[in-house]
Design a protein around this motif. Structure first.
Motif, PDB file in Angstrom:
ATOM      1  N   ASN A 217      39.829  50.956  14.493  1.00  0.00           N
ATOM      2  CA  ASN A 217      40.992  51.651  13.949  1.00  0.00           C
ATOM      3  C   ASN A 217      41.073  53.054  14.560  1.00  0.00           C
ATOM      4  N   TYR A 218      42.181  53.315  15.247  1.00  0.00           N
ATOM      5  CA  TYR A 218      42.395  54.607  15.883  1.00  0.00           C
ATOM      6  C   TYR A 218      43.500  55.369  15.149  1.00  0.00           C
ATOM      7  N   TYR A 219      43.360  56.699  15.090  1.00  0.00           N
ATOM      8  CA  TYR A 219      44.440  57.569  14.622  1.00  0.00           C
ATOM      9  C   TYR A 219      44.203  58.959  15.199  1.00  0.00           C
ATOM     10  N   CYS A 220      45.267  59.765  15.207  1.00  0.00           N
ATOM     11  CA  CYS A 220      45.147  61.099  15.787  1.00  0.00           C
ATOM     12  C   CYS A 220      45.673  62.145  14.817  1.00  0.00           C
ATOM     13  N   MET A 221      45.199  63.399  14.982  1.00  0.00           N
ATOM     14  CA  MET A 221      45.640  64.531  14.171  1.00  0.00           C
ATOM     15  C   MET A 221      46.275  65.575  15.074  1.00  0.00           C
ATOM     16  N   ALA A 222      47.394  66.152  14.580  1.00  0.00           N
ATOM     17  CA  ALA A 222      48.053  67.271  15.260  1.00  0.00           C
ATOM     18  C   ALA A 222      47.886  68.512  14.407  1.00  0.00           C
ATOM     19  N   MET A 223      47.517  69.644  15.006  1.00  0.00           N
ATOM     20  CA  MET A 223      47.211  70.865  14.251  1.00  0.00           C
ATOM     21  C   MET A 223      47.920  72.062  14.868  1.00  0.00           C
ATOM     22  N   ALA A 224      48.501  72.918  13.968  1.00  0.00           N
ATOM     23  CA  ALA A 224      49.130  74.173  14.399  1.00  0.00           C
ATOM     24  C   ALA A 224      49.310  75.065  13.182  1.00  0.00           C
TER      25      ALA A 224
END
Length: 652
Positions: free
Chosen positions: A373-380
């Motif tokens: 299971n893959y997922y990604c996080m975006a941060m700002a």
């Protein structure tokens, strides 16, 4: 001896005493039991009432007696007493409604028992109850503690409480007083009173109303909260927001901050709640104050604009097989360009909850280890957003299939073959090839299925090697072809098998013909066309020990008058010559000539022949050795001849 006499004397005295006691008891009888209620059967509540029970007894000997009295109210014993007097009294002072009922008196003397008459006592008038409250000034939502009592009443009572003449509560008590808590129904001043009912005397109804008590209700505006948000109500993700809940009264209350059904903060006084907002933080915030059952609240709406969109994780290519290269890409769109630029967004790729790379684009080779299971996080600007999970499971390339014969392969006969690959992700399509040309397809979607192909036949054994099978899971580069079909082939059945099969077929055919013939004979008309024959039997008594000689003469008429077809045959003429002893008589019977009859072809009706018949006569002589033949055999032959002759003479 003296001791024995002493014991006998004591036994005699004891028996005499028991006999006298029995006689005394048997000599007592209860004549009557009388119950009296004084001063009357119907009295007012508070009156002193006396229940008087008297027993009238007759006895043979004047001696004191013990009376066991019982007073019953509604069949339940309420008072009991043992007395040497024949009268007992019970005082109800003062009498109350709970004393109303049906009374009866019971008397026991030794083994004698008698009941009195039944009298009804009715006590009317209930005491007026008294209502008291703990405090006649309460705040909004505060409970009221009230006590209702009827000090002189007895029995089990049910108390009723009223607010402005509306019943708000009822309580059952075994005593004549009860204290309870009342929750106010209105926010204005209210008036309370109570009454009661005797549980066992419901027919007596409710008592009169108690005194009226006024309760003053104070408004709790002092607990009404205020809510404020700073710096403003419209913000962007990443901004820090302060939410303040304020109330004037800071004692004996509870203060809450909620959003939808989520409790964010709880306190007993004014407080401030701080957070860095995200888009999902938009909505109504509620500041609520509670004191008792009273609630006051204030609402404020917060609007949070998105800083950047929720990231999306994509993979290329769409379909992935083990051993192929793949790329995972995480991307998000900037919405508030005033706050950030596209380069300000950082990405992190995670697999099964574990960080694997801090990049927006990731390359790898598909294998069993890369599945997950893959997922990604975006941060700002302290804002984190997570993509939806992406499940990566690389397909397994199909292995070279194996082509097998399911049953025996015989030249010129149909047979079946199966094609199966040991490895490969479903669905798998199997193609049967003959000399590299596709002839049939089968698609298998689960392991329980098999690809089965029907082959019409082969003309010679070497033709079996022309069949192959191809497997593919819908990607041409992963198509695999099997080895040629190899299976033992049978130049045909053996000669002995062919001969056995032929003999069996002939026997089966003969059996069928016999069965059909028998059935045809049974179903045909027994009176079929008769052939014109003449049978002559000449018996001759043979000598002892000589064989029987039978002479047969067959006369056949060849009649071709109708359609040129013989229609009537002559009758057989039997001649039997038997040689006997010298003393026996010898008898010869000449053959009797019988004219044959014609048959009408339309109705099979015999007609007399008008022309002179033509005969063809053949004489056959058969010699049969039958030792021991007696006269019974001769008679049997004659009888059969007579039956045959009679049956042939009957019209068809």
């Amino acid at each position: 001896m003296s001791m024995c006499l002493l014991w006998l004397g004591l036994l005699h005295i004891s028996l005499s005493a028991l006999w006298q006691a029995a006689n005394i008891q048997a000599a007592v009888t209860i004549d009557q039991v009388t119950l009296t209620v004084l001063p009357a059967n119907n009295v007012e509540s508070g009156t002193n009432v006396i229940l008087r029970c008297e027993a009238s007894v007759s006895q043979s000997l004047p001696q004191p007696l013990t009376y066991s009295f019982s007073l019953l109210q509604d069949s339940q014993v309420m008072y009991s007493k043992n007395s040497s007097a024949s009268v007992v009294e019970r005082s109800l002072s003062p009498a109350r409604v709970s004393n109303s009922g049906r009374y009866q008196c019971s008397v026991h003397i030794y083994n004698k028992h008698k009941m009195s008459n039944i009298l009804s006592l009715r006590v009317t008038g209930l005491q007026i109850p008294v209502l008291k409250v703990k405090s006649d000034i309460v705040s909004e939502g505060e409970d009221i503690i009230a006590t209702c009592s009827a000090r002189e009443e007895t029995g089990s009572l049910m108390f009723y409480f009223y607010e402005d003449n509306q019943e708000v509560k009822r309580v059952v008590s075994t005593s004549n007083s009860v204290t309870t808590t009342l929750t106010m129904q209105k926010l204005t001043d209210i008036y309370l009173h109570c009454d009661y009912m005797v549980m066992m005397q419901r027919s007596a109804g409710h008592s009169n109303k108690s005194n009226m008590v006024k309760v003053i209700v104070q408004d709790l505006d002092v607990i009404t909260p205020q809510i404020s948000i700073s710096p403003k109500a419209n913000v962007v993700e990443g901004d820090r927001v302060q939410i303040t809940c304020k109330v004037k009264l800071n004692s004996d209350l509870e203060l809450y901050l909620t959003k939808v059904n989520t409790l964010l903060r709880e306190s007993h006084t004014t407080f401030t709640y701080s957070l860095i907002v995200r888009a999902e933080d938009s909505g109504d915030y509620v500041c609520k104050a509670e004191k008792g059952s009273v609630q006051k609240k204030a609402v404020y709406r917060l609007n949070v604009a998105e800083l950047f969109s929720k990231p999306i994780l994509r993979m290329s290519p769409d379909q992935l097989f083990e051993g192929e290269r793949f790329t995972l890409t995480c991307s998000s769109t900037v919405i508030s360009s005033v706050k950030i630029g596209k380069a300000d967004i950082k990405y992190v790729l995670l697999k099964d909850g574990r960080r694997i790379a801090a990049v927006a684009k990731y390359d790898d080779t598909a294998s069993l280890a890369t599945n997950g299971n893959y997922y990604c996080m975006a941060m700002a600007k302290e804002v984190n957003k997570t993509s939806l999970p992406f499940i990566l499971k690389a397909k397994v390339p199909v292995s070279a299939p194996v082509l097998r014969a399911v049953n025996k392969v015989i030249v010129g006969k149909p047979f079946r073959v199966s094609c199966e690959s040991e490895n490969g992700t479903f669905p798998i399509t199997y193609t049967l090839l003959k000399t590299s040309v596709p002839v049939a397809n089968r698609t298998v979607v689960e392991a329980a299925d098999r690809a089965i192909f029907n082959i019409t036949s082969i003309s010679f054994p070497e033709e079996i090697y022309s069949f192959r099978c191809q497997a593919s899971n819908h990607v041409p580069s992963f198509s695999k072809t099997s080895e040629p079909l190899r299976a033992p082939v049978i130049v045909s059945l053996a000669l002995w098998k062919k001969a056995l099969t032929g003999v069996f077929c002939i026997l089966l055919l003969v059996a069928i013909v016999i069965v059909l013939t028998v059935l045809f004979k049974k179903l045909s008309n027994p009176r079929r066309k008769k052939q014109a024959t003449e049978l002559s039997v000449k018996p001759s008594r043979p000598k002892s020990g000589d064989p029987m000689r039978i002479s047969l003469t067959l006369d056949i008429e060849d009649n071709t008058a109708l359609n040129g077809t013989p229609c009537v045959m002559g009758r057989n003429v039997w001649t039997e010559n038997v040689s006997g002893s010298d003393s026996d008589d010898h008898t010869d019977e000449d053959s009797e000539l019988v004219h044959p009859q014609e048959v009408d072809p339309r109705g099979d009706v015999p007609v007399k022949k008008t022309t002179e018949p033509e005969y063809s006569v053949q004489h056959t002589e058969v010699q049969v050795s039958t030792p021991g033949v007696s006269e019974q055999a001769e008679g049997q032959v004659a009888l059969e001849y007579a039956q045959l002759n009679n049956s042939e003479q009957e019209p068809a």
